[in-house]
Design a protein around this motif. Structure first.
Motif, PDB file in Angstrom:
ATOM      1  N   VAL A   1       0.830  -1.149  -0.064  1.00 50.59           N
ATOM      2  CA  VAL A   1       0.152  -0.267   0.020  1.00 50.59           C
ATOM      3  C   VAL A   1       0.949   1.325   0.046  1.00 50.59           C
ATOM      4  O   VAL A   1       2.010   1.300   0.326  1.00 50.59           O
ATOM      5  N   LEU A   2       0.106   2.528  -0.409  1.00 42.16           N
ATOM      6  CA  LEU A   2       0.882   3.674  -0.183  1.00 42.16           C
ATOM      7  C   LEU A   2       0.536   4.257   1.114  1.00 42.16           C
ATOM      8  O   LEU A   2      -0.453   4.203   1.724  1.00 42.16           O
ATOM      9  N   ILE A   3       1.830   4.243   2.028  1.00 38.62           N
ATOM     10  CA  ILE A   3       1.812   4.591   3.236  1.00 38.62           C
ATOM     11  C   ILE A   3       1.377   6.177   3.324  1.00 38.62           C
ATOM     12  O   ILE A   3       2.417   6.877   3.646  1.00 38.62           O
ATOM     13  N   ARG A   4       0.498   6.460   3.346  1.00 38.20           N
ATOM     14  CA  ARG A   4      -0.079   7.750   3.218  1.00 38.20           C
ATOM     15  C   ARG A   4      -0.852   8.473   4.353  1.00 38.20           C
ATOM     16  O   ARG A   4      -1.359   9.637   4.581  1.00 38.20           O
ATOM     17  N   ASN A   5      -1.034   7.644   5.560  1.00 39.62           N
ATOM     18  CA  ASN A   5      -1.393   8.222   6.844  1.00 39.62           C
ATOM     19  C   ASN A   5      -0.834   7.541   7.919  1.00 39.62           C
ATOM     20  O   ASN A   5      -0.174   6.488   7.808  1.00 39.62           O
ATOM     21  N   ARG A   6      -1.196   8.057   9.044  1.00 38.29           N
ATOM     22  CA  ARG A   6      -0.368   7.503  10.348  1.00 38.29           C
ATOM     23  C   ARG A   6      -0.793   6.275  10.761  1.00 38.29           C
ATOM     24  O   ARG A   6       0.083   5.386  11.354  1.00 38.29           O
ATOM     25  N   ARG A   7      -2.260   5.574  10.308  1.00 38.94           N
ATOM     26  CA  ARG A   7      -2.636   4.287  10.663  1.00 38.94           C
ATOM     27  C   ARG A   7      -1.700   3.322   9.926  1.00 38.94           C
ATOM     28  O   ARG A   7      -1.111   2.307  10.628  1.00 38.94           O
ATOM     29  N   LEU A   8      -1.234   3.404   8.821  1.00 38.86           N
ATOM     30  CA  LEU A   8      -0.605   2.714   7.827  1.00 38.86           C
ATOM     31  C   LEU A   8       0.879   2.911   8.384  1.00 38.86           C
ATOM     32  O   LEU A   8       1.707   2.013   7.915  1.00 38.86           O
ATOM     33  N   ALA A   9       1.341   3.921   8.659  1.00 37.73           N
ATOM     34  CA  ALA A   9       2.788   4.374   9.191  1.00 37.73           C
ATOM     35  C   ALA A   9       3.019   3.381  10.398  1.00 37.73           C
ATOM     36  O   ALA A   9       4.147   2.982  10.473  1.00 37.73           O
ATOM     37  N   GLN A  10       2.010   3.477  11.164  1.00 32.49           N
ATOM     38  CA  GLN A  10       2.265   2.821  12.400  1.00 32.49           C
ATOM     39  C   GLN A  10       2.285   1.310  12.305  1.00 32.49           C
ATOM     40  O   GLN A  10       2.881   0.611  12.806  1.00 32.49           O
ATOM     41  N   GLU A  11       1.436   0.904  11.259  1.00 33.30           N
ATOM     42  CA  GLU A  11       1.819  -0.532  10.719  1.00 33.30           C
ATOM     43  C   GLU A  11       3.283  -0.920  10.519  1.00 33.30           C
ATOM     44  O   GLU A  11       3.606  -1.978  10.758  1.00 33.30           O
ATOM     45  N   MET A  12       3.530  -0.130   9.490  1.00 34.70           N
ATOM     46  CA  MET A  12       4.967  -0.212   9.039  1.00 34.70           C
ATOM     47  C   MET A  12       6.057  -0.328  10.338  1.00 34.70           C
ATOM     48  O   MET A  12       6.942  -0.944  10.244  1.00 34.70           O
ATOM     49  N   VAL A  13       5.860   0.836  10.905  1.00 34.54           N
ATOM     50  CA  VAL A  13       6.971   0.981  12.173  1.00 34.54           C
ATOM     51  C   VAL A  13       6.713  -0.137  12.866  1.00 34.54           C
ATOM     52  O   VAL A  13       7.889  -0.607  13.498  1.00 34.54           O
ATOM     53  N   GLY A  14       5.505  -0.996  13.125  1.00 35.58           N
ATOM     54  CA  GLY A  14       5.239  -2.080  14.010  1.00 35.58           C
ATOM     55  C   GLY A  14       6.115  -3.436  13.303  1.00 35.58           C
ATOM     56  O   GLY A  14       6.691  -3.862  13.968  1.00 35.58           O
ATOM     57  N   ALA A  15       6.089  -3.478  12.140  1.00 38.73           N
ATOM     58  CA  ALA A  15       6.691  -4.412  11.477  1.00 38.73           C
ATOM     59  C   ALA A  15       8.233  -4.164  11.247  1.00 38.73           C
ATOM     60  O   ALA A  15       9.056  -5.182  11.529  1.00 38.73           O
ATOM     61  N   MET A  16       8.753  -2.949  11.191  1.00 34.66           N
ATOM     62  CA  MET A  16      10.214  -2.533  11.265  1.00 34.66           C
ATOM     63  C   MET A  16      10.773  -2.809  12.647  1.00 34.66           C
ATOM     64  O   MET A  16      11.798  -3.167  12.849  1.00 34.66           O
TER      65      MET A  16
END
Length: 249
Positions: free
Chosen positions: A147-162
């Motif tokens: 997905v395009l990481i265009r909002n804080r919700r998706l960013a938090q998911e990515m940071v959680g995976a990272m």
């Protein structure tokens, strides 16, 4: 440039790093961006201007000061420039990782292809790339959404995976690399791309991926930041000037 001239050396550094990414084939076309934390609330980030030409032709004028919500860092700063759609990717990392000052987002085809082929980034080489091998040995996680990481919700998911790792692969998308400096973040991305490309070549040749044995891993020296970062970056900049020569307007 309309404001914050004292930041011009940092703008130049980020612009050069964007051109290195493009010259290395990690950010083709107009996609990808780099950011650098300036203070608790503000960052410099590559923005898209009215005459966007792509990362390979990034100039310091493309690097703009914004806050963590994407607003102008000082009045008049954006000046017809738009922040990246994926600014939350950068600010999500910076909000959650005080150890990080620089964030790179790139779209390396080798990384995307290796991940889609089911090949993890593994420490398959030795002295061929010591920093890359050490990075891979610590694990390179995958954010499994294309997905395009265009909002804080998706960013938090990515940071959680990272988690606390320096690089995360974004499935069907690219990668995010985070470090204390722009140079380190870019060099990490180059190493991961190199390992992905090597993995694809080994498998395409009919081979199997095998991690470096522990006894060989223990023998790999730490050559220090002076070599791993400073000398390596000097090479990238010199190489860049022979590959890409954008206008410095």
């Amino acid at each position: 440039m309309t404001a914050s001239r004292e930041l011009d050396p940092l703008r130049a550094r980020i612009a050069e790093a964007c051109r290195v990414l493009a010259a290395r084939g990690l950010a083709d076309g107009i996609l990808g961006h780099i950011s650098l934390r300036v203070d608790e609330r503000r960052l410099l980030v590559r923005c898209r201007g009215p005459e966007e030409r792509g990362l390979g032709w990034t100039t310091p004028d493309d690097i703009r000061l914004v806050d963590l919500d994407g607003a102008e860092g000082v009045p008049g700063e954006l000046d017809r420039h738009a922040v990246p759609n994926e600014l939350p990717l950068h600010t999500g990392v910076l909000r959650s990782r005080p150890d990080v000052s620089a964030v790179v987002h790139a779209h390396p085809p080798n990384v995307v292809a290796a991940d889609l082929a089911g090949l993890a980034i593994r420490p398959i080489v030795g002295s061929f790339d010591i920093p890359g091998t050490r990075l891979a040995a610590g694990g390179v996680p995958v954010y499994p959404r294309g997905v395009l990481i265009r909002n804080r919700r998706l960013a938090q998911e990515m940071v959680g995976a990272m988690r606390d790792r320096p690089v995360v692969v974004l499935r069907g998308h690219g990668l995010t690399s985070a470090a204390a400096s722009v140079e380190e973040a870019v060099l990490q991305a180059i190493s991961v791309d190199g390992l992905a490309g090597m993995s694809l070549r080994v498998v395409s040749a009919g081979g199997s991926l095998v991690d470096l044995p522990p006894e060989d891993m223990r023998e790999l020296p730490d050559l220090g930041a002076g070599f791993n970062t400073e000398t390596a970056w000097r090479h990238e900049v010199t190489r860049l000037r022979g590959v890409v020569a954008p206008e410095q307007g």
